[in-house]
Motif scaffolding. Sequence first.
Motif, PDB file in Angstrom:
ATOM      1  N   ALA A 144      67.912  -5.072  28.982  1.00  0.00           N
ATOM      2  CA  ALA A 144      67.907  -4.776  30.420  1.00  0.00           C
ATOM      3  C   ALA A 144      68.535  -5.902  31.228  1.00  0.00           C
ATOM      4  N   LYS A 145      68.358  -7.133  30.761  1.00  0.00           N
ATOM      5  CA  LYS A 145      68.869  -8.303  31.474  1.00  0.00           C
ATOM      6  C   LYS A 145      70.258  -8.721  31.004  1.00  0.00           C
ATOM      7  N   GLY A 146      70.753  -8.104  29.949  1.00  0.00           N
ATOM      8  CA  GLY A 146      72.068  -8.462  29.441  1.00  0.00           C
ATOM      9  C   GLY A 146      72.076  -9.712  28.581  1.00  0.00           C
ATOM     10  N   TYR A 147      70.926 -10.062  28.006  1.00  0.00           N
ATOM     11  CA  TYR A 147      70.841 -11.231  27.137  1.00  0.00           C
ATOM     12  C   TYR A 147      71.008 -10.828  25.678  1.00  0.00           C
ATOM     13  N   THR A 190      63.362 -18.069  10.364  1.00  0.00           N
ATOM     14  CA  THR A 190      64.444 -17.123  10.093  1.00  0.00           C
ATOM     15  C   THR A 190      64.054 -15.740  10.601  1.00  0.00           C
ATOM     16  N   PHE A 191      64.982 -15.099  11.325  1.00  0.00           N
ATOM     17  CA  PHE A 191      64.771 -13.744  11.826  1.00  0.00           C
ATOM     18  C   PHE A 191      65.458 -12.747  10.901  1.00  0.00           C
ATOM     19  N   GLY A 192      64.785 -11.621  10.646  1.00  0.00           N
ATOM     20  CA  GLY A 192      65.366 -10.592   9.788  1.00  0.00           C
ATOM     21  C   GLY A 192      65.839  -9.383  10.575  1.00  0.00           C
ATOM     22  N   LYS A 193      66.093  -8.311   9.883  1.00  0.00           N
ATOM     23  CA  LYS A 193      66.617  -7.085  10.484  1.00  0.00           C
ATOM     24  C   LYS A 193      65.547  -6.369  11.297  1.00  0.00           C
ATOM     25  N   MET A 194      65.909  -5.975  12.505  1.00  0.00           N
ATOM     26  CA  MET A 194      64.991  -5.213  13.349  1.00  0.00           C
ATOM     27  C   MET A 194      65.066  -3.738  12.959  1.00  0.00           C
ATOM     28  N   THR A 195      63.913  -3.104  12.834  1.00  0.00           N
ATOM     29  CA  THR A 195      63.859  -1.675  12.528  1.00  0.00           C
ATOM     30  C   THR A 195      63.025  -0.971  13.585  1.00  0.00           C
ATOM     31  N   GLU A 196      63.230   0.325  13.721  1.00  0.00           N
ATOM     32  CA  GLU A 196      62.523   1.104  14.738  1.00  0.00           C
ATOM     33  C   GLU A 196      61.828   2.293  14.087  1.00  0.00           C
ATOM     34  N   VAL A 197      60.553   2.456  14.400  1.00  0.00           N
ATOM     35  CA  VAL A 197      59.767   3.581  13.904  1.00  0.00           C
ATOM     36  C   VAL A 197      58.971   4.150  15.074  1.00  0.00           C
ATOM     37  N   ASN A 198      59.220   5.414  15.405  1.00  0.00           N
ATOM     38  CA  ASN A 198      58.517   6.090  16.499  1.00  0.00           C
ATOM     39  C   ASN A 198      58.603   5.313  17.814  1.00  0.00           C
ATOM     40  N   GLY A 199      59.764   4.745  18.081  1.00  0.00           N
ATOM     41  CA  GLY A 199      59.969   4.038  19.339  1.00  0.00           C
ATOM     42  C   GLY A 199      59.511   2.605  19.353  1.00  0.00           C
ATOM     43  N   CYS A 200      58.878   2.163  18.282  1.00  0.00           N
ATOM     44  CA  CYS A 200      58.405   0.775  18.206  1.00  0.00           C
ATOM     45  C   CYS A 200      59.355  -0.038  17.315  1.00  0.00           C
ATOM     46  N   ARG A 201      59.774  -1.172  17.824  1.00  0.00           N
ATOM     47  CA  ARG A 201      60.695  -2.036  17.093  1.00  0.00           C
ATOM     48  C   ARG A 201      59.935  -3.230  16.513  1.00  0.00           C
ATOM     49  N   LEU A 244      52.906 -15.918  19.450  1.00  0.00           N
ATOM     50  CA  LEU A 244      53.986 -14.937  19.545  1.00  0.00           C
ATOM     51  C   LEU A 244      53.464 -13.605  20.057  1.00  0.00           C
ATOM     52  N   GLU A 245      52.323 -13.203  19.550  1.00  0.00           N
ATOM     53  CA  GLU A 245      51.756 -11.908  19.929  1.00  0.00           C
ATOM     54  C   GLU A 245      51.270 -11.899  21.372  1.00  0.00           C
ATOM     55  N   GLN A 246      50.866 -13.055  21.890  1.00  0.00           N
ATOM     56  CA  GLN A 246      50.353 -13.151  23.256  1.00  0.00           C
ATOM     57  C   GLN A 246      51.444 -13.380  24.295  1.00  0.00           C
ATOM     58  N   PHE A 247      52.657 -13.668  23.849  1.00  0.00           N
ATOM     59  CA  PHE A 247      53.751 -14.066  24.736  1.00  0.00           C
ATOM     60  C   PHE A 247      54.123 -12.958  25.719  1.00  0.00           C
ATOM     61  N   LYS A 248      54.343 -13.355  26.980  1.00  0.00           N
ATOM     62  CA  LYS A 248      54.835 -12.455  28.018  1.00  0.00           C
ATOM     63  C   LYS A 248      55.980 -13.145  28.738  1.00  0.00           C
ATOM     64  N   ILE A 249      57.160 -12.570  28.672  1.00  0.00           N
ATOM     65  CA  ILE A 249      58.338 -13.204  29.264  1.00  0.00           C
ATOM     66  C   ILE A 249      58.188 -13.352  30.777  1.00  0.00           C
ATOM     67  N   THR A 261      59.299  -4.895  20.446  1.00  0.00           N
ATOM     68  CA  THR A 261      59.740  -3.812  21.333  1.00  0.00           C
ATOM     69  C   THR A 261      59.982  -4.314  22.747  1.00  0.00           C
ATOM     70  N   ASP A 262      58.999  -5.015  23.315  1.00  0.00           N
ATOM     71  CA  ASP A 262      59.123  -5.489  24.694  1.00  0.00           C
ATOM     72  C   ASP A 262      60.258  -6.499  24.835  1.00  0.00           C
ATOM     73  N   GLY A 263      60.376  -7.395  23.860  1.00  0.00           N
ATOM     74  CA  GLY A 263      61.420  -8.405  23.914  1.00  0.00           C
ATOM     75  C   GLY A 263      62.810  -7.796  23.841  1.00  0.00           C
ATOM     76  N   TYR A 264      62.985  -6.834  22.961  1.00  0.00           N
ATOM     77  CA  TYR A 264      64.284  -6.180  22.832  1.00  0.00           C
ATOM     78  C   TYR A 264      64.637  -5.433  24.115  1.00  0.00           C
ATOM     79  N   THR A 265      63.659  -4.724  24.666  1.00  0.00           N
ATOM     80  CA  THR A 265      63.884  -3.980  25.903  1.00  0.00           C
ATOM     81  C   THR A 265      64.264  -4.908  27.040  1.00  0.00           C
TER      82      THR A 265
END
Length: 212
Positions: free
Chosen positions: A47-50, A167-178, A203-208, A39-43
């Motif tokens: 927002a940054k246009g990446y 390999t990355f798969g399809k992103m899905t969204e449930v209740n605002g969480c991706r 990965l879980e601890q990562f903060k951009i 969720t955070d990464g996608y947002t």
Amino acid sequence: MIVQKQEIDLATWARAPHFEFFREFLEPCYGITFRVDCTDGYTYAKAKGYSFFQYCLFWTLTAAQSIEAFKLRIEEDRLVRYERLDAGSAIDRPDGTFGFGHFLYDANGTKFLTEAKEEVARVRNTTKLLRPEVNNIIRYSALPWIDFTSITHAQKFAQADSCPRITFGKMTEVNGCRSMPIAVHVHHALVDGRDVGLFVEKLEQFKISDYE
């Protein structure tokens, strides 16, 4: 750019028996698929246009830099450790085919993502199928159409390849969480399940914000 590497002395390496055991397997690689919250990464990417895919390259490459086992490679009969991991990835083209891009890692996210965009544009403007012939890479691919639960890869069994695959798969969204599935394939002579577990933790601890 030449990436520094050093040879590991198998006579003193703690995993030498495991190395010798698994390297004799016809299929020494195994895969683990898991789901991650993005969720955070996608947002951030939007927002940054990446490109979200290019953000995922940076996210996972950054996590991989801290996993020692991911930096190990088998080169002929030697075991070596690379100082830096880069990315080699399939890149889609407008005509429905794909090419291979080579993405050099930089701990500055803005620099990496800017250069990644340029590399994608370069590949999309070529027609040849040339794959980076280096060993300090993780081989990437993406299946944004499929919310997969497992995946296998084509292999050249006659040609040794100890580079990890992500390999990355399809992103899905449930209740605002991706979220999306990520598959990691590694060579068991080099990487154990514990190492993949540490990678998932990173990965879980990562903060951009730590890499801008």
